[in-house]
Scaffold this active site. Structure first.
Site, PDB file in Angstrom:
ATOM      1  N   HIS A   1       7.159   9.079  29.878  1.00 56.77           N
ATOM      2  CA  HIS A   1       6.542   8.115  30.803  1.00 56.77           C
ATOM      3  C   HIS A   1       5.265   8.694  31.436  1.00 56.77           C
ATOM      4  CE1 HIS A   1       9.937   5.195  30.887  1.00 56.77           C
ATOM      5  NE2 HIS A   1      10.645   6.266  30.602  1.00 56.77           N
TER       6      HIS A   1
ATOM      7  N   ASN B   1      13.548  -0.113  33.016  1.00 59.20           N
ATOM      8  CA  ASN B   1      12.669  -0.341  31.870  1.00 59.20           C
ATOM      9  C   ASN B   1      12.469  -1.837  31.655  1.00 59.20           C
ATOM     10  OD1 ASN B   1      12.260   2.346  31.193  1.00 59.20           O
ATOM     11  ND2 ASN B   1      13.830   2.391  29.609  1.00 59.20           N
TER      12      ASN B   1
ATOM     13  N   TYR C   1      15.864  13.869  37.333  1.00 54.15           N
ATOM     14  CA  TYR C   1      14.559  13.476  37.867  1.00 54.15           C
ATOM     15  C   TYR C   1      14.053  14.435  38.951  1.00 54.15           C
ATOM     16  CZ  TYR C   1      14.857   9.226  35.120  1.00 54.15           C
ATOM     17  OH  TYR C   1      14.929   8.350  34.066  1.00 54.15           O
TER      18      TYR C   1
END
Ligand code: HDE
Length: 709
Positions: free
Chosen positions: A87, A160, A374
């Site tokens: 991303h 998404n 993350y």
């Protein structure tokens, strides 16, 4: 005894709407405007000469003592940070979320409580595979990550534009990403999946079948970011004020409808305008055409957890909307562009683990792995654990705790006690007990029982029935695009055995006819039977999955080219411009050059650019008004003829009025339901707008194969 700084009551940082309603206001203190300011070094010294470095004599060597040059170049040398591992290519904007009503009976989260309150958001859209500088319109999944700056802390919904994922278990993510990323020896291809390692992996991992099918549909080439659906993908939980939990699936539906490019268009646009998507989003927001989505959830009561043909914890599965309809909760609107790409869009850091009271996780093993990944990745990308202090990541509520120091700490923590409990600082900051509303975070009360195993539940074992359901739900045109996409991608795969495995062991189990069509185009012997027994499921079609059923029905947000030249009829240009604007569409008047043209009545018609500079692939429809002189020039103009042929090939609405009708013959085309002619704009307006709203003239598809690229 010193007075404690605030009330003795625990939980003083409760809702304070007045202070927290605007993230942008909070950001103001970090924004820096150089207007009227002196040029200074980072340490505040005014600079007298920013053109010349310090040297010994005008032709002599540079001097080490030139702290001004050294500071400038040292900073420059370190301007880049690592891009996101996936991303990396993205674009973002601010906006707000507003609930339609008080949803306290569903979730105690404050952002869903007050229909008059707007929670600020920052949204980042992205592609997955390509690096930061890669093209926007490549065939790929799009990230749709939302940071809600709620009054109870930040909630990151990191989704998404497709409702499922490639794998079921987080432990496979590095394998998947290594396979889809450019090949290690030559770093090809940039931004796409048409290469051996990707197809090698997915053909060996049948759980990817459903998601790969999504990426072979037009969903993977959205026309712009405003026209994409968003999905939370995993099953989450919402917990209401009574402590009752339900499972939810998160959906975002664009108000302007779901629209995509066609493949030839996507490929060309990647070259003509690498930034097509970020430009479109930026321009729409600047023009006041604020992108909007309806935020909704499918609600699954806990007692229904096992009632579906698939496991709701399996991220490769949807719950068809026909089985569980979406409850719309509110709207998401994007209404402000960032001031600085790096400070905001690049430095924003999302994590699905950032949730607020009233929202919780499910045991989806893909989600569980994401909760860790993350924050971990931000530590290397943003240089340490203090990335939450970057302006774009700061919550709108205070965040006091005993976490101290580490690289790039910006907060100057007062007080001696960086531990809890303490008696030195009056015991502050203190815990807040959970409460029906505005309390401290409490994990959902769930009984967990089981053996420690490395095993997948049998309920995760069916990999094809939903892919088949999705394929069956597509229109004929969409199915044709799917076959083309597989053929294109697999046609680029060098190893024949990978092509064969994908056709025989994956596609044949989704749909035999699809497998045969693709096989014929890539030199593989067409299979005659599936290798897996098809599974009977309770639903054979889900119309909600076909994007042809997801158009808005109007032309708001569409972009229309109006091609003009010297001698054009000015009143026609005005009429079309006004009519399109009245419908909320965007008009680009394009001339032979980027300079204004002279109309037939002698007036000057301003243009937005040249036809060559704004090719048809960047717009949704084309209109050519009359004017004897302008059309005469166009009849000899290759750019214009190509413009029309290309728009035709991409199934777009085209209208040619007055003398412009002559152009038809020049490009050897005949009228159809979206290629219109008439005496003037009024004569074609209704049909033209209706054709634009349909987005593509699918009936034209059989004819376009004969038009060269
Ligand atoms: Fe991500 N993903 N992901 N992902 N993902 C990242 O975090 C990861 C997955 C998604 O605009 C990374 O900050 C793992 C699913 C978006 O900044 C990283 C797994 C979905 C973004 C990461 C997944 C996503 C990321 C890289 C398997 C859809 C961009 C940079 C368990 C629901 C957010 C970063 C932005 C980014 C890990 C799977 C969406 C490495 C381990 C499923 C939209 O942490």
């Amino acid at each position: 005894m010193a007075t404690p700084p605030k009330s003795e009551l625990a939980g003083t940082d409760t809702l304070d709407r007045q202070n927290t309603s605007k993230k942008l206001e909070q950001l103001e203190q970090f924004r820096s405007d150089a207007t009227g300011q002196a040029l200074r070094t980072n340490h505040g010294v005014k600079i007298a000469d920013n053109q010349n470095s310090l040297r010994a004599g005008t032709r002599g060597p540079s001097l080490l003592e030139d702290f001004i040059m050294r500071e400038k170049i040292t900073h420059f040398d370190h301007e880049r940070i690592p891009e996101r591992i996936v991303h990396a290519r993205g674009t973002g904007a601010y906006g707000y979320f507003q609930p339609y009503q008080d949803w306290s009976d569903l979730t105690k989260a404050a952002l869903f409580r007050d229909p008059n309150h707007q929670t600020p958001v920052f949204v980042r859209f992205s592609t997955v595979q390509g690096p930061r500088g890669s093209g926007d319109t490549v065939r790929d999944v799009r990230g749709f990550a939302i940071k809600f700056y709620t009054e109870e802390g930040n909630w990151d919904m990191v989704g998404n534009n497709m409702p499922v994922f490639f794998i079921q278990d987080a432990i496979k993510f590095p394998d998947f990403v290594h396979a889809v990323k450019p090949e290690p020896h030559n770093e090809i291809p940039t931004g796409g999946s048409a290469h051996d390692t990707f197809w090698d992996f997915v053909s060996l991992v049948p759980e990817s079948a459903h998601m790969v099918l999504w990426t072979m549909t037009d969903r993977a080439i959205p026309v712009n970011l405003r026209s994409m659906q968003g999905f939370g993908i995993h099953t989450f939980r919402m917990i209401n004020t009574a402590g009752k939990g339900v499972f939810v699936k998160i959906h975002l539906k664009p108000a302007g409808g779901v629209r995509s490019l066609v493949w030839d268009e996507a490929q060309k646009l990647a070259g003509k305008d690498t930034d097509a998507h970020r430009r479109d989003l930026w321009e729409a927001i600047e023009a006041g055409d604020y992108p909007e989505w309806e935020f909704g959830v499918q609600i699954i009561p806990e007692e229904d957890e096992h009632k579906f043909d698939w496991d709701i914890l399996d991220a490769t599965k949807i719950i068809p909307e026909e089985l569980v309809p979406i409850t719309p909760l509110g709207k998401l609107v994007l209404n402000r562009n960032p001031d600085n790409y790096f400070a905001e869009t690049e430095q924003v850091a999302f994590c699905p683990g950032h949730i607020v009271p009233g929202i919780d996780f499910s045991n989806d093993p893909l989600l569980q792995g994401r909760l860790f990944s993350y924050t971990d990745t931000q530590i290397s990308r943003l240089g340490g654990p203090n990335f939450h202090e970057l302006p774009v990541n700061r919550p709108v509520v205070p965040n006091h705790n005993g976490q101290r120091d580490a690289k790039y700490r910006m907060t100057i923590d007062k007080g001696r006690a960086s531990y809890e409990p303490n008696s030195i600082d009056g015991g502050w900051p203190k815990e807040t007990p959970p409460a029906p509303q505005d309390g401290g975070f409490e994990s959902y009360y769930e009984r967990i029982d089981g053996y420690k195993v490395r095993e997948r539940s049998e309920s995760f074992g069916d990999h094809f029935s939903q892919a088949t359901l999705f394929y069956n739900s597509l229109s004929e045109a969409e199915q044709a695009h799917v076959a083309d996409a597989y053929s294109f991608e697999l046609g680029k795969v060098e190893r024949m055995w990978i092509r064969e495995r994908q056709v025989n062991e994956i596609l044949a189990n989704i749909d035999l006819d699809l497998a045969q069509k693709v096989a014929k185009k890539i030199g593989v012997t067409p299979p005659t039977a599936p290798t897996v027994q098809p599974r009977q499921i309770s639903i054979d079609k889900s119309p909600a999955l076909s994007q042809l059923n997801l158009l808005s029905g109007n032309i708001k947000g569409f972009k229309v080219a109006v091609l003009v030249g010297d001698g054009v009829i000015a009143s026609e240009v005005d009429a079309i411009k006004q009519a399109l604007k009245a419908e909320g569409a965007h008009v680009k008047v394009l001339g032979p050059t980027a300079g204004p043209v002279k109309a037939a009545d002698g007036s000057e018609v301003a243009v937005d650019g040249s036809a060559e500079g704004m090719p048809s692939v960047a717009l949704d429809a084309v209109y050519v008004p009359g004017g004897a002189e302008s059309v005469k020039a166009m009849l000899d103009d290759g750019v214009i003829k190509h413009y029309l042929l290309e728009a035709y090939k991409h199934l777009k609405a085209i209208a040619l009025t007055g003398e412009a009708e002559q152009l038809l013959k020049a490009v050897y085309l005949s009228p159809d339901e979206a290629l219109l002619t008439g005496g003037d704009f009024k004569a074609v307006q209704q049909d033209f707008f209706a054709a634009i709203a349909k987005h593509r003239c699918w009936a034209r598809m059989p004819k376009i194969k004969s038009i060269p690229a």
